[in-house]
Write an enzyme that holds these catalytic residues in place. Sequence first.
Site, short mmCIF file in Angstrom:
data_model
loop_
_atom_site.label_atom_id
_atom_site.label_comp_id
_atom_site.label_asym_id
_atom_site.label_seq_id
_atom_site.Cartn_x
_atom_site.Cartn_y
_atom_site.Cartn_z
N CYS A 72 50.45 -6.18 24.49
CA CYS A 72 50.59 -7.54 25.04
C CYS A 72 52.05 -8.01 24.89
O CYS A 72 52.56 -8.12 23.75
CB CYS A 72 49.64 -8.49 24.33
SG CYS A 72 47.95 -7.84 24.24
N CYS A 75 53.19 -10.81 22.41
CA CYS A 75 52.61 -10.92 21.06
C CYS A 75 53.46 -10.27 19.98
O CYS A 75 53.77 -9.08 20.03
CB CYS A 75 51.21 -10.29 21.05
SG CYS A 75 50.38 -10.55 19.47
N1 SAM Z 1 43.78 -9.40 19.04
C1 SAM Z 1 42.86 -10.30 19.63
C2 SAM Z 1 43.00 -10.39 21.12
O1 SAM Z 1 44.11 -10.26 21.63
O2 SAM Z 1 42.01 -10.60 21.79
C3 SAM Z 1 42.90 -11.69 19.03
C4 SAM Z 1 44.19 -12.36 18.62
S1 SAM Z 1 45.34 -12.75 19.91
C5 SAM Z 1 46.80 -13.12 18.98
C6 SAM Z 1 44.76 -14.25 20.61
C7 SAM Z 1 45.56 -14.91 21.69
O3 SAM Z 1 46.70 -15.54 21.17
C8 SAM Z 1 46.10 -14.08 22.82
O4 SAM Z 1 45.15 -13.71 23.77
C9 SAM Z 1 47.15 -15.02 23.42
O5 SAM Z 1 46.57 -15.82 24.44
C10 SAM Z 1 47.57 -15.87 22.23
N2 SAM Z 1 48.96 -15.58 21.85
C11 SAM Z 1 49.40 -14.50 21.18
N3 SAM Z 1 50.75 -14.53 21.03
C12 SAM Z 1 51.16 -15.66 21.64
C13 SAM Z 1 52.45 -16.25 21.84
N4 SAM Z 1 53.57 -15.66 21.40
N5 SAM Z 1 52.51 -17.42 22.51
C14 SAM Z 1 51.39 -18.02 22.98
N6 SAM Z 1 50.16 -17.51 22.81
C15 SAM Z 1 50.05 -16.33 22.17
FE1 SF4 Z 2 47.36 -8.20 22.09
FE2 SF4 Z 2 48.41 -9.38 19.97
FE3 SF4 Z 2 45.74 -9.46 20.31
FE4 SF4 Z 2 46.95 -7.19 19.65
S1 SF4 Z 2 46.87 -9.06 18.41
S2 SF4 Z 2 45.42 -7.46 21.25
S3 SF4 Z 2 48.91 -7.29 20.72
S4 SF4 Z 2 47.30 -10.42 21.61
#
Ligand code: SAM
Ligand code: SF4
Length: 349
Positions: A72, A75
């Site tokens: 992603c 992230c």
């Molecule tokens: N790993 C799991 C997943 O991706 O489904 C759960 C945690 S993930 C960090 C949850 C959400 O946080 C992501 O789908 C994204 O929408 C949001 N997110 C992550 N990093 C971000 C960022 N830098 N800015 C804004 N939203 C973010």
């Molecule tokens: Fe994607 Fe971050 Fe969730 Fe991993 S933790 S699946 S890199 S949003």
Amino acid sequence: MNALDRTLPHSSTTLGAIRHDWTQSEVEALFLLPFPELIFQAQTIHRQNFDPSKVQLSTLLSIKTGGCPEDCAYCPQSSEAETDLKASKLLDVETVLAEARKAKESGATRFCMGAAWRAPKDRDIDKVCELVEGVKGLGLETCMTLGMLTPPQAQRLSASGLDYYNHNLDTSPEFYPQIITTRTFQDRLDTLENVRQAGMNVCCGGIVGMGESVADRASMVVTLANMPTHPESVPINLLVQVAGTKLEGVARVHPLDFVRTIAVARIVMPASMVRLSAGREDMTDELQALCFVAGANSVFSGAQLLTTPNPEQDVDAALFSRLGMSTDAKGGSIGTAVPHAKAGSHHNA
Ligand code: SAM
Ligand code: SF4
Ligand code: DTB
């Protein structure tokens, strides 16, 4: 005929109706409305379902940080991100419950636990079910975001009492391949369906500010609104640009275009909680106030999101006080409508 007539019927019986047949062109037209008209529609619909002076607080905790195999682009927890984030193992029950107690004391009504997994293993589900039971025992609503779920995993989480599962679309189906290549948009829809079938409430939204077009924002919102049942919670995140992620340095969205996204989400999902999510640390009070006027009725509260900073509690308290807003577990719901297509379609609505 003015712009309003072309996009939403004026009739009081249909303005704010729960619909699942939004078209791309209708929603793009909402995005293009004159700003005062857009905000008026959003606030009108908001008031049909919610007391506009109320905001619900959710607190986030990263229960398993970093080292995620997914790519992603936004992230910091992706193993492809060049950050110095320290990967950690799943936190133990006592550590999580101590954080949940603090969140409750600070006024949060929902505790959201996030793990940097592509998908949990079955043995992880045993452990996280224990967390759900413990946090629920404190009298908090529970939410988890653990990545993709199989139907049996979703059923086990539901049986443990998990109230909400967060799984975001993140963006439009069209823009998605530029952001994530290690799982498909359809994978996301499948997990959301598994969550629904297991009877849990759905928390699903996306991110604004990743370089997407207005058409992409509209397409993401259309996908959310045309689900058979609207997500009960819709987090709208402003990209937090983290150094070392692929999206570091992407052109920033104009703040008023972010507000437009909140307003359109409110218009097309009238009874859902719309959460002003990541990105508040960089927002002015005025911008956050506009988001509330546009129909946001929930925020993440607490000095940390998962790995990045969020406003301190006293800063938020001062903002809510200045705005004459107070906290409420239901975001001010006045119970005139529910996000569901069919009443009673799942157990803990
Ligand atoms: N790993 C799991 C997943 O991706 O489904 C759960 C945690 S993930 C960090 C949850 C959400 O946080 C992501 O789908 C994204 O929408 C949001 N997110 C992550 N990093 C971000 C960022 N830098 N800015 C804004 N939203 C973010
Ligand atoms: Fe994607 Fe971050 Fe969730 Fe991993 S933790 S699946 S890199 S949003
Ligand atoms: C959501 O839509 N936003 C939250 C929650 N769901 C899990 C996460 C935001 C993460 C922001 C980047 C970070 O702190 O790591």
